[in-house]
Design a protein around this motif. Sequence first.
Motif, PDB file in Angstrom:
ATOM      1  N   GLY A  15      -5.884 -14.642   7.421  1.00  0.00           N
ATOM      2  CA  GLY A  15      -5.132 -14.450   6.191  1.00  0.00           C
ATOM      3  C   GLY A  15      -4.940 -12.996   5.810  1.00  0.00           C
ATOM      4  O   GLY A  15      -5.466 -12.075   6.445  1.00  0.00           O
ATOM      5  N   PHE A  16      -4.174 -12.783   4.719  1.00  0.00           N
ATOM      6  CA  PHE A  16      -3.811 -11.443   4.297  1.00  0.00           C
ATOM      7  C   PHE A  16      -5.009 -10.658   3.749  1.00  0.00           C
ATOM      8  O   PHE A  16      -5.029  -9.439   3.802  1.00  0.00           O
ATOM      9  CB  PHE A  16      -2.708 -11.519   3.244  1.00  0.00           C
ATOM     10  CG  PHE A  16      -1.373 -11.934   3.814  1.00  0.00           C
ATOM     11  CD1 PHE A  16      -0.637 -11.054   4.599  1.00  0.00           C
ATOM     12  CD2 PHE A  16      -0.863 -13.201   3.577  1.00  0.00           C
ATOM     13  CE1 PHE A  16       0.581 -11.427   5.133  1.00  0.00           C
ATOM     14  CE2 PHE A  16       0.358 -13.578   4.109  1.00  0.00           C
ATOM     15  CZ  PHE A  16       1.092 -12.698   4.889  1.00  0.00           C
ATOM     16  N   LYS A  21      -8.242  -5.768   4.355  1.00  0.00           N
ATOM     17  CA  LYS A  21      -9.505  -5.060   4.559  1.00  0.00           C
ATOM     18  C   LYS A  21      -9.478  -4.285   5.880  1.00  0.00           C
ATOM     19  O   LYS A  21      -9.977  -3.150   5.968  1.00  0.00           O
ATOM     20  CB  LYS A  21     -10.662  -6.056   4.555  1.00  0.00           C
ATOM     21  CG  LYS A  21     -10.915  -6.719   3.207  1.00  0.00           C
ATOM     22  CD  LYS A  21     -12.049  -7.718   3.301  1.00  0.00           C
ATOM     23  CE  LYS A  21     -12.278  -8.429   1.969  1.00  0.00           C
ATOM     24  NZ  LYS A  21     -13.369  -9.437   2.055  1.00  0.00           N
ATOM     25  N   LEU A  22      -8.897  -4.909   6.886  1.00  0.00           N
ATOM     26  CA  LEU A  22      -8.804  -4.252   8.190  1.00  0.00           C
ATOM     27  C   LEU A  22      -7.927  -2.997   8.103  1.00  0.00           C
ATOM     28  O   LEU A  22      -8.260  -1.952   8.678  1.00  0.00           O
ATOM     29  CB  LEU A  22      -8.230  -5.236   9.217  1.00  0.00           C
ATOM     30  CG  LEU A  22      -8.544  -4.977  10.699  1.00  0.00           C
ATOM     31  CD1 LEU A  22     -10.041  -5.011  10.940  1.00  0.00           C
ATOM     32  CD2 LEU A  22      -7.840  -6.016  11.568  1.00  0.00           C
ATOM     33  N   LEU A  23      -6.827  -3.106   7.368  1.00  0.00           N
ATOM     34  CA  LEU A  23      -5.928  -1.970   7.202  1.00  0.00           C
ATOM     35  C   LEU A  23      -6.610  -0.831   6.445  1.00  0.00           C
ATOM     36  O   LEU A  23      -6.481   0.341   6.815  1.00  0.00           O
ATOM     37  CB  LEU A  23      -4.665  -2.405   6.459  1.00  0.00           C
ATOM     38  CG  LEU A  23      -3.630  -1.305   6.173  1.00  0.00           C
ATOM     39  CD1 LEU A  23      -3.146  -0.671   7.473  1.00  0.00           C
ATOM     40  CD2 LEU A  23      -2.454  -1.875   5.383  1.00  0.00           C
ATOM     41  N   ALA A  24      -7.365  -1.173   5.386  1.00  0.00           N
ATOM     42  CA  ALA A  24      -8.077  -0.152   4.613  1.00  0.00           C
ATOM     43  C   ALA A  24      -9.122   0.554   5.475  1.00  0.00           C
ATOM     44  O   ALA A  24      -9.272   1.785   5.419  1.00  0.00           O
ATOM     45  CB  ALA A  24      -8.734  -0.793   3.396  1.00  0.00           C
ATOM     46  N   ALA A  25      -9.835  -0.229   6.279  1.00  0.00           N
ATOM     47  CA  ALA A  25     -10.836   0.372   7.164  1.00  0.00           C
ATOM     48  C   ALA A  25     -10.181   1.274   8.212  1.00  0.00           C
ATOM     49  O   ALA A  25     -10.687   2.361   8.522  1.00  0.00           O
ATOM     50  CB  ALA A  25     -11.645  -0.731   7.845  1.00  0.00           C
ATOM     51  N   TYR A  26      -9.037   0.826   8.739  1.00  0.00           N
ATOM     52  CA  TYR A  26      -8.288   1.601   9.729  1.00  0.00           C
ATOM     53  C   TYR A  26      -7.859   2.938   9.129  1.00  0.00           C
ATOM     54  O   TYR A  26      -8.013   4.009   9.747  1.00  0.00           O
ATOM     55  CB  TYR A  26      -7.069   0.806  10.179  1.00  0.00           C
ATOM     56  CG  TYR A  26      -6.457   1.260  11.487  1.00  0.00           C
ATOM     57  CD1 TYR A  26      -6.754   2.505  12.043  1.00  0.00           C
ATOM     58  CD2 TYR A  26      -5.573   0.444  12.178  1.00  0.00           C
ATOM     59  CE1 TYR A  26      -6.195   2.920  13.237  1.00  0.00           C
ATOM     60  CE2 TYR A  26      -5.005   0.845  13.378  1.00  0.00           C
ATOM     61  CZ  TYR A  26      -5.319   2.082  13.898  1.00  0.00           C
ATOM     62  OH  TYR A  26      -4.759   2.494  15.086  1.00  0.00           O
ATOM     63  N   ALA A  27      -7.315   2.904   7.897  1.00  0.00           N
ATOM     64  CA  ALA A  27      -6.865   4.130   7.234  1.00  0.00           C
ATOM     65  C   ALA A  27      -8.037   5.074   6.984  1.00  0.00           C
ATOM     66  O   ALA A  27      -7.925   6.301   7.164  1.00  0.00           O
ATOM     67  CB  ALA A  27      -6.171   3.781   5.919  1.00  0.00           C
ATOM     68  N   GLY A  28      -9.182   4.539   6.583  1.00  0.00           N
ATOM     69  CA  GLY A  28     -10.353   5.368   6.346  1.00  0.00           C
ATOM     70  C   GLY A  28     -10.837   6.054   7.606  1.00  0.00           C
ATOM     71  O   GLY A  28     -11.139   7.255   7.604  1.00  0.00           O
ATOM     72  N   VAL A  29     -10.908   5.308   8.691  1.00  0.00           N
ATOM     73  CA  VAL A  29     -11.335   5.886   9.972  1.00  0.00           C
ATOM     74  C   VAL A  29     -10.336   6.939  10.441  1.00  0.00           C
ATOM     75  O   VAL A  29     -10.712   7.981  10.994  1.00  0.00           O
ATOM     76  CB  VAL A  29     -11.494   4.780  11.025  1.00  0.00           C
ATOM     77  CG1 VAL A  29     -11.762   5.381  12.400  1.00  0.00           C
ATOM     78  CG2 VAL A  29     -12.632   3.841  10.646  1.00  0.00           C
ATOM     79  N   PHE A  30      -9.043   6.689  10.204  1.00  0.00           N
ATOM     80  CA  PHE A  30      -8.012   7.636  10.613  1.00  0.00           C
ATOM     81  C   PHE A  30      -8.150   8.959   9.864  1.00  0.00           C
ATOM     82  O   PHE A  30      -8.000  10.040  10.448  1.00  0.00           O
ATOM     83  CB  PHE A  30      -6.629   7.039  10.366  1.00  0.00           C
ATOM     84  CG  PHE A  30      -5.494   7.949  10.744  1.00  0.00           C
ATOM     85  CD1 PHE A  30      -5.258   8.283  12.067  1.00  0.00           C
ATOM     86  CD2 PHE A  30      -4.670   8.485   9.762  1.00  0.00           C
ATOM     87  CE1 PHE A  30      -4.217   9.130  12.415  1.00  0.00           C
ATOM     88  CE2 PHE A  30      -3.628   9.329  10.101  1.00  0.00           C
ATOM     89  CZ  PHE A  30      -3.396   9.652  11.424  1.00  0.00           C
ATOM     90  N   LEU A  31      -8.431   8.910   8.571  1.00  0.00           N
ATOM     91  CA  LEU A  31      -8.631  10.129   7.790  1.00  0.00           C
ATOM     92  C   LEU A  31      -9.837  10.921   8.300  1.00  0.00           C
ATOM     93  O   LEU A  31      -9.804  12.156   8.389  1.00  0.00           O
ATOM     94  CB  LEU A  31      -8.807   9.779   6.310  1.00  0.00           C
ATOM     95  CG  LEU A  31      -7.555   9.279   5.580  1.00  0.00           C
ATOM     96  CD1 LEU A  31      -7.897   8.864   4.154  1.00  0.00           C
ATOM     97  CD2 LEU A  31      -6.467  10.347   5.578  1.00  0.00           C
ATOM     98  N   ILE A  32     -10.911  10.197   8.638  1.00  0.00           N
ATOM     99  CA  ILE A  32     -12.095  10.855   9.196  1.00  0.00           C
ATOM    100  C   ILE A  32     -11.738  11.542  10.518  1.00  0.00           C
ATOM    101  O   ILE A  32     -12.172  12.663  10.803  1.00  0.00           O
ATOM    102  CB  ILE A  32     -13.232   9.840   9.399  1.00  0.00           C
ATOM    103  CG1 ILE A  32     -13.710   9.313   8.035  1.00  0.00           C
ATOM    104  CG2 ILE A  32     -14.394  10.472  10.165  1.00  0.00           C
ATOM    105  CD1 ILE A  32     -14.727   8.201   8.140  1.00  0.00           C
ATOM    106  N   TYR A  33     -10.924  10.867  11.321  1.00  0.00           N
ATOM    107  CA  TYR A  33     -10.485  11.430  12.597  1.00  0.00           C
ATOM    108  C   TYR A  33      -9.696  12.724  12.389  1.00  0.00           C
ATOM    109  O   TYR A  33      -9.894  13.706  13.110  1.00  0.00           O
ATOM    110  CB  TYR A  33      -9.637  10.415  13.350  1.00  0.00           C
ATOM    111  CG  TYR A  33      -8.816  11.008  14.467  1.00  0.00           C
ATOM    112  CD1 TYR A  33      -9.418  11.355  15.674  1.00  0.00           C
ATOM    113  CD2 TYR A  33      -7.451  11.239  14.311  1.00  0.00           C
ATOM    114  CE1 TYR A  33      -8.672  11.919  16.703  1.00  0.00           C
ATOM    115  CE2 TYR A  33      -6.705  11.809  15.320  1.00  0.00           C
ATOM    116  CZ  TYR A  33      -7.312  12.143  16.519  1.00  0.00           C
ATOM    117  OH  TYR A  33      -6.583  12.712  17.526  1.00  0.00           O
ATOM    118  N   LEU A  34      -8.795  12.753  11.395  1.00  0.00           N
ATOM    119  CA  LEU A  34      -7.999  13.945  11.130  1.00  0.00           C
ATOM    120  C   LEU A  34      -8.883  15.123  10.717  1.00  0.00           C
ATOM    121  O   LEU A  34      -8.671  16.257  11.173  1.00  0.00           O
ATOM    122  CB  LEU A  34      -6.972  13.651  10.031  1.00  0.00           C
ATOM    123  CG  LEU A  34      -5.834  12.690  10.379  1.00  0.00           C
ATOM    124  CD1 LEU A  34      -4.916  12.495   9.174  1.00  0.00           C
ATOM    125  CD2 LEU A  34      -5.033  13.199  11.575  1.00  0.00           C
TER     126      LEU A  34
END
Length: 271
Positions: A15-16, A21-34
């Motif tokens: 479900g959505f 939650k997966l999208l929020a976690a992905y965005a957080g990890v991406f910011l850490i990567y940057l």
Amino acid sequence: MLLFPGWLIDNYQKGFAYTGKLLAAYAGVFLIYLVEAYFSNRLADYRRIRFEKAIKKDFFDSVIQRDFGTFHQYDVAEYISMQANDITEMCQNYLSPLLSIIRSVMMIAVYGVFLVIFVDISIAMVILIFSVAVVFVPKLTEKELARRNKGYMDGLGQYTASAKLLYEAHDILDFKGRKKLTELHDGELDHVLNLNMHFRKLNSLAMVLNGGSVEAIGVIVFAVVAILLGNHAITLGMAVNAFAVRCRKCFYLPASIMCSTASTPSLPGRT
């Protein structure tokens, strides 16, 4: 970040809420990567500049201490070319790649563990073994590439020296003499550019061999993933993760570094 595409494919039915939650976690990890990438690049630049400064200082100190005969083995313009051009190129082709290859080795180890745990050990072994094998492909052209590049760098130093003499002769020549200088310069310029083209021809072949060997890993991984999917040994998410890891630059960067360092110029040694 490599886990998220596979998790999404294998769990989108939840479900959505789960997807959000997966999208929020992905965005957080991406910011850490940057943030990590920024500080990593800053550190690499700092070390490269410090290294270049030390090499240029050591080169100047070594040359200035030479006796008369040894000093005049090279023209002043050639020393300037070495100081301004060759050392910078050496730093770019040695220190920066060295830092990159250390980072790549660490990333390969991390991604190798990732593949074993979250995908399949057979895919991990295929990617790791062939990633190591492609590192030796640049060895096929290394010696000839270095020889041609040395010829070009020597020619560039001679061209710099000739250009300096031609400029210095400007004030003592009339119009006809200056026209002759133009002809002499054109000949010197053609010679050094022909040397560069001679080097670039082989360099292009080396890049094709290097790139082709890397892309061949993708073909092999594709075949292994197809077989495992056909036998229901892995999920679609695992297959996506396998392709994502295979595309990471850490698996082909060492080979490109081996290719670039093979063409690094050399400088006259200490006396």
